[in-house]
Design an enzyme around this catalytic site. Structure first.
Site, PDB file in Angstrom:
ATOM      1  N   HIS A  99       0.841  -1.197   0.000  1.00 26.87           N
ATOM      2  CA  HIS A  99       0.000   0.000   0.000  1.00 26.87           C
ATOM      3  C   HIS A  99       0.876   1.248   0.000  1.00 26.87           C
ATOM      4  CE1 HIS A  99       0.642  -1.168   4.212  1.00 26.87           C
ATOM      5  NE2 HIS A  99       0.447   0.108   4.572  1.00 26.87           N
ATOM      6  N   HIS A 101       1.026   5.106   0.914  1.00 25.84           N
ATOM      7  CA  HIS A 101       0.420   6.194   1.687  1.00 25.84           C
ATOM      8  C   HIS A 101       0.540   7.471   0.865  1.00 25.84           C
ATOM      9  CE1 HIS A 101       0.297   4.194   5.718  1.00 25.84           C
ATOM     10  NE2 HIS A 101       1.235   3.456   5.160  1.00 25.84           N
TER      11      HIS A 101
END
Length: 137
Positions: A99, A101
């Protein structure tokens, strides 16, 4: 496999979705560093960068870049944006689904990198570059 982001991508868990297409989903982080902090994830599971399909990685970054532009030039008017991806426990990865950010920044928001940069010699930099270069596949 217990993967909270897999549950979000599949619709089994709730999320405040900002973007979704065939390959990528972006949603608000439930523990934001700043207002507007969100995560961009590939829909296909990859626990770390070594497992990430290069096309999925490109799609994640492209969506992150698009969202960063919207954060800077849209109504949120962020003064800057940090993109951050942790790969592995030592890097601070807590959820083992890749992921990115996307963190909107404003002066005095209290978020930032706190490390102290070092100043190695050119010889040391060249040696380290050689070690890394020899490991590329």
């Amino acid at each position: 496999m217990n993967c909270i982001f897999c549950d979000i991508v599949s619709g089994r868990s709730d999320a405040s979705v900002v973007h979704e297409d065939d390959d990528v989903m972006a949603f608000m982080d439930i523990r934001p560093w700043t207002s507007g902090h969100l995560l961009v994830v590939p829909k296909r599971h990859a626990s770390g960068l070594a497992d990430l399909d290069p096309g999925d990685g490109a799609a994640v970054f492209a969506v992150g870049q698009r969202i960063a532009t919207a954060l800077r030039h849209g109504p949120m008017r962020a003064q800057g944006v940090n993109l951050f991806l942790a790969d592995g426990i030592a890097a601070g990865q807590e959820v083992f689904h890749v992921h990115l950010h996307v963190v909107p920044r404003t002066a005095g928001d209290g978020f930032g990198l706190r490390g102290m940069p070092k100043s190695p010699s050119r010889v040391a930099l060249d040696q380290t570059a050689g070690v890394i270069r020899s490991s590329l596949t």
